[in-house]
Design a protein around this motif. Structure first.
Motif, PDB file in Angstrom:
ATOM      1  N   UNK A   1      50.805 -18.204 -68.261  1.00 59.64           N
ATOM      2  CA  UNK A   1      51.322 -17.797 -69.777  1.00 59.64           C
ATOM      3  C   UNK A   1      52.743 -17.396 -68.405  1.00 59.64           C
ATOM      4  N   UNK A   2      51.992 -16.572 -67.556  1.00 55.81           N
ATOM      5  CA  UNK A   2      52.558 -15.786 -66.328  1.00 55.81           C
ATOM      6  C   UNK A   2      53.336 -16.763 -64.921  1.00 55.81           C
ATOM      7  N   UNK A   3      52.741 -18.252 -65.541  1.00 58.18           N
ATOM      8  CA  UNK A   3      53.718 -19.123 -64.374  1.00 58.18           C
ATOM      9  C   UNK A   3      54.224 -19.434 -64.400  1.00 58.18           C
ATOM     10  N   UNK A   4      54.064 -19.509 -65.843  1.00 56.31           N
ATOM     11  CA  UNK A   4      55.193 -20.653 -66.696  1.00 56.31           C
ATOM     12  C   UNK A   4      56.623 -19.157 -66.629  1.00 56.31           C
ATOM     13  N   UNK A   5      56.685 -18.025 -67.073  1.00 55.19           N
ATOM     14  CA  UNK A   5      57.936 -17.650 -67.014  1.00 55.19           C
ATOM     15  C   UNK A   5      58.051 -17.135 -68.543  1.00 55.19           C
ATOM     16  N   UNK A   6      58.814 -15.901 -68.565  1.00 55.85           N
ATOM     17  CA  UNK A   6      58.826 -14.863 -69.592  1.00 55.85           C
ATOM     18  C   UNK A   6      59.403 -16.000 -70.808  1.00 55.85           C
ATOM     19  N   UNK A   7      60.615 -17.047 -70.362  1.00 54.35           N
ATOM     20  CA  UNK A   7      61.562 -18.160 -71.770  1.00 54.35           C
ATOM     21  C   UNK A   7      60.721 -18.949 -71.731  1.00 54.35           C
ATOM     22  N   UNK A   8      59.405 -19.533 -71.279  1.00 51.72           N
ATOM     23  CA  UNK A   8      58.862 -20.529 -71.555  1.00 51.72           C
ATOM     24  C   UNK A   8      58.078 -21.679 -72.719  1.00 51.72           C
ATOM     25  N   UNK A   9      58.437 -21.976 -73.069  1.00 53.48           N
ATOM     26  CA  UNK A   9      58.030 -22.617 -75.026  1.00 53.48           C
ATOM     27  C   UNK A   9      56.138 -22.977 -74.533  1.00 53.48           C
ATOM     28  N   UNK A  10      55.766 -22.454 -75.907  1.00 53.97           N
ATOM     29  CA  UNK A  10      54.766 -22.662 -75.912  1.00 53.97           C
ATOM     30  C   UNK A  10      53.595 -23.943 -75.337  1.00 53.97           C
TER      31      UNK A  10
END
Lengths: 530, 313, 538
Positions: free
Chosen positions: B36-45
């Motif tokens: 979740x952190x790697x994907x970033x703040x606005x990444x989709x689930x």
């Protein structure tokens, strides 16, 4: 120049004291040192939405189309393209002689594989994919894209500049499918990633790509030539903001991507330092409800809070000086083409009595609500406290859940009620690219459980958004955008809490700094005149 | 002596597997999700989920543990989630800066702190002693960032003598390597000089009260000889132990100094890894550190045994 | 005047000031004496009499806060006090040298014996070659009758015995043939048999080498053994001086007589009626072996096959030299150390397996009262800690503590004070009160009076005796001093190397020792010649 003289004198004295020959540090003048605001979390721009990854991505990779200063997509890797008369079939031909850093030419096979990856990774990419009937390579340099109906945003999406950016990768490095992580960032951009000299978590080293083939047009934000002006770029992560300021003042780095507002005075006092914003559209503070669980599953509770959100208070924390902050009641970034006041009458009225009454009416039962507070990001930490105070003022019992950001995003993903470990409100900031139109507006996405954390659900807003995307006329789009905002304020999935610009600082020897929607680093120059 | 080494090793080795299991459990107990952190703040689930699968973070904990241990057995400490590089490479990369800093801090602190403390001990209650004690108290209480910023302001920004930040590996030239370490070393050493001065003052003054010092005086030994040959030599064991543990602690990373001077060392690596939940790095680093601690402690024991024959039994 | 009569050391009107705020103004006041070559001059006095300060002043070893304010210290006519520090150092170790009470701590633990002995040569004869130095060192070690000097030279202090260490100290002191040897209680920390040997060595060497010996001691027995002349000090002053025989046999001062009388006579006490109390403690087949486990070196039997009983109201002394296992035995009985095998039965105190009970019913008093009291706790707090742990209320515990403090002869205000405010004897009284606060059946006194001056020792022994009778306690009295054992015991048990070599009523063991070892201990007692005279007179 006075500064330099002192420095030389000092060095000499120091050398004499130590009786050691003084070798000047090996500081090649054609190296540009840029301090990013965070450590690069990944070298794979398709895996992370962090803006620093895009800073890196723009240096190494290229897109088919790229945005100009007017916000229009211009061909980048694409040389020629045409659209059939029915508006359904695009034919794209790649530019001649463009190669990846490993020497391989950029082919349509690479393009199709990269687009597949993009469609799988990006919500907006998915929208385009859903409209594509056929995507086929004609030969190594030409491919066609056929849509089910005309779609005015096709090229905008191919030239999307906000994460996830549809960069074109060599097919071989993404052969393991969309879930794989790129470990060898090979692109066709103006700079080559140097794995040997890169120190993960500290410095990413980029070297000019000698065989880079630039476009002939001059650089215009992301459009036009991407040609690099320096031989080497170092993207640095310096954990302490005062340290990066010291480094800039001492001439050890050339550029600070974003400065800490507290260091503004010191930087302005610096001899050869420019402090400016590169993104006039700035950032917007967002207060995000969890629309799934009580009390904010009730729109009245959400609207009650929206009434008492005082943007001035948030701006006092976030803007370095009052002139850098702006009250903005549009869900689109103010000053962007679609920004409007429509529907914002109920936002920030500061009518506490009315808000209290509305909270009561919503049937709030007094269960403490949870506001998430990240302790490792000072501005957000303060925003959370302001929000908590405002919530208390209208009758909510508030529990501020403090944690580090990593824990926060973890908790934020939970859809259960706050009593079972969930949450009710979090605070973050985002840039124009995630706000400036109904289709890019991230918090205004009301696709229920697949939308951004908070999971608002509203078919009507979604329908307006679709209409917006289908519309081709700007005035029509503008009207639909207003409709969209009006509807969003009806649903109130979030409350905007002020817009502010962040500042960058650089040595005046650095030139060609781009100010606009995007501000890539590849075109920066460094005068070595001494 | 061989038996002694063997005995020490045998008593220390079991620590390592215990530490391994403990860190693994502790790190994963929080249930945080690096994807979740790697994907970033606005990444989709969905993006987060696919990343999680790719990184094998969706597997049961026991399976992840076995995979990790399996790798360890083959000398593989795993791969960083964020940097996508072998943990051992990243740690080796960072170790240089930390080891250099630790060594220079230890050297400077010992060279100044120990003699200062010893001299103070000889002049107990006199002006020299009071000065040393006062300075040591200062050194203890000065906040490290204040020291760092002041030094940088004067030495780097005003005088321009030394770089304000950064680390230049020895490969880029020894002189710039030395220059890059000077300010951080000085900053950090202020505390450790104070510490060593205090401890050696206490131990040496204690030793000076011992009967054998009186014997030495009765033999006609000069104050110098008493200090160096008798008091300091017998003070060596506690001081060496302190130096050893300090060195180990410094190797564990000096987060604040590394941050203030932008030194890519282990301290920063571990804090960043913790903030980002880069599990393989945390696990690998803690494990390597605990092995290192065991080795350093063994070295301390051996040195102390050599210094004091009573200990090698 | 023959050479032997010329004083090598002459102290004239020596006055040493104490730092202001002490209970007296000076540590030493107007002390004068002469020491002739080849003579042994004993300085006798209790702690605080100024005898050590005098010796230290001669050697220039006075603590920093002490100052010689008047007087002269003449070495062969030259006043040392007028010399600069550096010049004075050339005398130390060369012309005058000193040996100390505790040879273990007086030697530097991290250097080999040879190194430390040679250091004297390094300091005073820096030009001497390494080989000569080494040969000289070995020769001197041989001269003090050390077995295998080569091995001893390589050894470290902790690897040799106490007696050997003191011999090393003597070797170090005599290697440069000084004219003056100062011996500060050199045998106090040694076992009786070793003490006898060391005294003999000093006696022989002063004849051989013609050094004047200034011998400081509190032990009249030792004085009787070796002194040519005696000076008696009290409160920093010399109160009596003269030839040994005269001072010891017909003292002119009451205080001198007191000192002489305080020495318990080594004679069989009148037979006591056997104690008929019920058994308090039964020990059978007790073993304690140290060094267990795979990695341990050799195993050492600290206590082997010990059978022992103590009845209520009975005092049993366990006598032995250091390393005989007597202290280990005491610790096992007190429950501080588990035995390796054997049984300890405490019929009255309940089962021996209930460890808590045993601890309460058995209490210990240790040798060093300085270390057995927490310096940061008021006496009151130390006293009530145990009873409160055992379940008494604070008020009850405090009342008991106050009563006991009065019983051991201290003021009630003592409860509010800290350990450092008391003298050694007082502290030992406090320790006794603390042990009694637990209302034990059995009291173990482990060398409880060894660290005290003779007169104080007598007072504490008196107190222990009284209390023991009053309360009907059983008592195990651990001591190395047969004289003390003779005085207090109903029965005596002699231990050697972890085993009991002899056991019987005090009268029997002392008057008629069965084992050779007991006889050896008796023979080694200082002042035995005088005692023998007395015994013969009976």
């Amino acid at each position: 120049m006075k500064h330099r003289k002192t420095r030389l004198l000092g060095s000499t004295m120091f050398a004499l004291t130590l009786s050691v020959p003084l070798a000047l540090p090996a500081q090649a003048d054609d190296t540009l040192r840029i301090v990013l605001e965070a450590d690069l979390p990944s070298l794979d721009p398709s895996q992370s939405t962090a803006t620093v990854v895009t800073d890196f991505g723009h240096m190494v990779f290229e897109t088919l189309f790229a945005m100009d200063s007017e916000g229009r997509p211009q061909p980048q890797l694409v040389g020629d393209y045409s659209l059939s008369d029915d508006g359904l079939t695009y034919s794209f031909t790649l530019r001649d002689g463009v190669t990846f850093h490993d020497g391989a030419p950029v082919t349509t096979a690479d393009v199709l594989a990269s687009l597949d990856r993009f469609f799988a990774k990006d919500a907006i990419g998915k929208i385009l994919q859903d409209r594509i009937v056929a995507l086929e390579a004609v030969d190594d340099t030409t491919f066609t894209m056929t849509l089910d109906q005309p779609f005015g945003l096709t090229l905008d999406i191919l030239g999307k500049y906000a994460p996830i950016v549809p960069y074109i990768y060599p097919a071989r490095i993404i052969a393991d499918g969309p879930a794989s992580v790129i470990t060898e960032p090979v692109g066709s951009g103006p700079f080559v990633y140097d794995a040997k000299e890169t120190r993960p978590g500290s410095v990413v080293v980029l070297k000019r790509y000698e065989d880079y083939v630039p476009r002939n047009e001059p650089q215009d934000v992301l459009a036009g030539s991407h040609e690099g002006a320096v031989d080497r770029v170092e993207l640095l992560s310096i954990p302490d903001s005062q340290t990066s300021v010291n480094a800039l003042l001492a001439g050890e780095v050339d550029f600070i991507s974003f400065i800490n507002p507290d260091t503004l005075d010191q930087l302005e006092g610096g001899d050869n330092i420019e402090v400016k914003t590169r993104y006039p559209s700035g950032e917007t503070v967002l207060l995000r409800f969890n629309s799934l669980t009580p009390p904010f599953d009730d729109v009245r509770a959400r609207k009650a809070f929206a009434m008492v959100v005082d943007q001035e208070q948030y701006l006092a924390v976030s803007a370095a000086r009052p002139e850098f902050g702006k009250v903005c009641k549009s869900i689109f970034t103010c000053d962007s083409p679609f920004s409007t006041d429509v529907g914002s009458e109920g936002v920030g009225t500061l009518d506490v009595e009315a808000a209290r009454a509305l909270v009561e009416e919503s049937g709030y039962d007094g269960t403490p609500i949870v506001v998430l507070q990240p302790t490792d990001i000072p501005s957000l930490q303060a925003f959370a406290l302001i929000a908590a105070q405002e919530l208390r003022s209208i009758g909510f019992n508030v529990e501020v859940a403090a944690s580090d950001w990593a824990t926060l995003v973890q908790r934020r993903a939970l859809k259960v009620p706050q009593t079972e470990g969930g949450w009710n409100l979090f605070v973050t900031t985002t840039t124009a690219e995630n706000l400036d139109s109904p289709f890019s507006n991230l918090p205004g996405n009301t696709n229920c459980e697949t939308s951004w954390a908070g999971w608002p659900c509203d078919d009507e807003a979604d329908a307006i958004k679709t209409a917006f995307m289908n519309a081709t006329d700007f005035e029509e789009r503008k009207k639909l955008a207003a409709d969209f905002q009006e509807r969003i304020y009806e649903v109130m999935p979030f409350v905007p809490a002020g817009q502010y610009v962040s500042l960058s600082a650089w040595n005046k020897d650095v030139g060609n700094v781009v100010v606009g929607l995007a501000s890539p680093f590849y075109g920066l120059t460094k005068s070595s005149a001494d | 002596m061989k038996g002694f080494v063997f005995k020490r090793l045998m008593s220390a080795l079991p620590v390592i597997p215990i530490v391994s299991v403990l860190i693994f459990l502790l790190i994963h107990a929080g249930g945080s999700d690096p994807a979740r952190i790697l994907a970033g703040d606005t990444a989709t689930d969905a993006a987060v989920e696919s990343l999680r699968q790719h990184l094998a973070l969706d597997r049961p904990l026991s399976e992840q543990f076995l995979a990790w241990v399996g790798g360890l057995v083959q000398g593989d400490f795993g791969t960083s989630i964020f940097y996508q590089r072998p943990v051992s490479d990243i740690v080796m990369d960072r170790a240089g800066a930390t080891i250099s800093l630790a060594l220079s801090v230890i050297t400077l602190s010992v060279l100044i702190g120990v003699p200062a403390g010893a001299i103070a001990a000889m002049r107990l209650g006199e002006r020299t002693d009071k000065a040393v004690t006062f300075l040591a108290a200062m050194g203890f209480s000065l906040p490290i960032f204040l020291v760092a910023y002041s030094l940088v302001y004067v030495v780097s920004l005003k005088l321009g003598w030394l770089p304000a930040q950064g680390y230049s590996p020895p490969g880029n030239g020894l002189w710039s390597f030395a220059r890059s370490l000077m300010l951080p070393t000085l900053t950090l050493s202020i505390f450790y000089i104070a510490l060593f001065a205090r401890v050696s003052r206490a131990t040496v003054s204690d030793m000076l009260k011992q009967d054998f010092v009186r014997t030495a005086a009765a033999k006609g030994a000069s104050p110098r000889r008493i200090l160096f040959v008798h008091a300091m030599r017998t003070s060596a064991v506690p001081v060496v132990t302190l130096i050893g543990t300090t060195f180990a602690a410094l190797l564990g990373g000096v987060v604040v100094t590394e941050s203030l001077f932008n030194i890519p060392g282990l301290g920063r690596l571990v804090t960043e890894a913790i903030l980002k939940r880069d599990f393989p790095i945390i696990q690998g680093l803690v494990l390597m550190t605990s092995i290192l601690y065991v080795l350093i402690n063994l070295c301390i024991d051996l040195i102390c045994a050599a210094l004091d024959p009573r200990l090698s039994r | 005047m023959t050479a032997a009569d010329t004083p090598v050391l002459s102290v004239r009107g020596l006055t040493i000031d104490l730092p202001s705020g002490g209970d007296r103004r000076s540590a030493v006041e107007s002390v004068s004496f002469d020491l002739a070559a080849g003579e042994i001059l004993c300085v006798v006095g209790e702690s605080g009499s100024g005898k050590s300060a005098t010796a230290f002043a001669v050697m220039n070893l006075l603590a920093r806060e002490l100052d010689v304010s008047a007087g002269q210290i003449l070495f062969k006519g030259q006043d040392l006090l007028t010399l600069p520090a550096e010049a004075r150092r050339t005398f130390s170790g060369q012309s005058m040298s000193m040996i100390f009470q505790e040879p273990m701590t007086a030697l530097n633990p991290v250097y080999s014996i040879g190194h430390q002995v040679e250091e004297v040569l390094v300091i005073h004869q820096p030009d001497m070659s390494r080989a000569t130095r080494h040969a000289r060192m070995l020769e001197t070690l041989r001269a003090v009758n050390l077995p295998d000097p080569v091995a001893i030279a390589k050894a470290y202090p902790h690897q040799i015995s106490g007696g050997q260490r003191q011999r090393v100290m003597i070797a170090m002191a005599l290697i440069l043939n000084p004219s003056v040897l100062i011996a500060d209680e050199p045998t106090t920390a040694l076992d009786v048999t070793t003490q006898a040997q060391i005294l003999k060595l000093i006696d022989t060497l002063r004849h051989k080498r013609g050094a004047g010996v200034l011998f400081i001691t509190h032990d009249i027995g030792v004085v009787r053994e070796i002194a040519d002349r005696v000076i008696v000090m009290r409160g920093g002053r010399v109160i009596e001086a003269g030839p040994a025989a005269k001072v010891l046999d017909s003292p002119t001062q009451d205080y001198t007589r007191q000192l002489i009388d305080a020495v318990p006579p080594l004679q069989a006490p009148p037979p006591r009626a056997p104690v008929q109390g019920r058994p308090l403690l039964n020990i059978a087949g007790l073993d304690k072996t140290y060094g267990k486990g795979l990695l341990a070196g050799r195993r050492i039997a600290a206590v082997a096959d010990v059978d022992l009983t103590v009845a209520q109201g009975e005092v049993l002394s366990i006598v032995g030299e250091s390393g005989s296992g007597k202290s280990t035995l005491a610790r096992i009985v007190a429950g501080l150390v588990p035995p390796s095998s054997g049984t300890i039965d405490l019929p009255k105190g309940g089962a021996a397996d209930a460890r808590g009970t045993r601890v309460n019913k058995v209490q210990m008093v240790f040798q060093d009262p300085n270390r057995s009291l927490n310096p940061r706790l008021r006496i009151g707090a130390s006293l009530i800690e145990g009873p409160m742990n055992a379940g008494l209320s604070r008020a009850e515990a405090m009342a008991r503590g106050a009563a006991l403090i009065a019983r051991v002869g201290l003021e009630p205000s003592a409860l509010q004070r800290y350990p450092h405010q008391f003298s050694g004897g007082q502290r030992q009284r406090i320790c006794i009160a603390r042990a009694l606060a637990m209302e034990p059946d059995l009291l173990i006194a482990d060398e409880a009076v060894s660290a005290l001056d003779m007169t104080v020792q007598n007072q504490v022994l008196d107190l222990l005796e009284e209390l023991q009778r009053e309360l009907g306690l059983g008592m195990i009295f651990i001591t190395h001093d047969l004289r003390v054992a003779a005085r207090i015991s109903d029965r005596i048990c002699v231990m050697q190397k972890g085993r009991i070599v002899e056991q019987g009523t005090a009268a029997k063991v002392l008057a008629n020792p069965k084992s050779a070892y007991t006889q050896q201990l008796l023979d080694a007692m200082p002042g035995r010649a005088a005692v023998a005279k007395i015994a013969a007179g009976i």
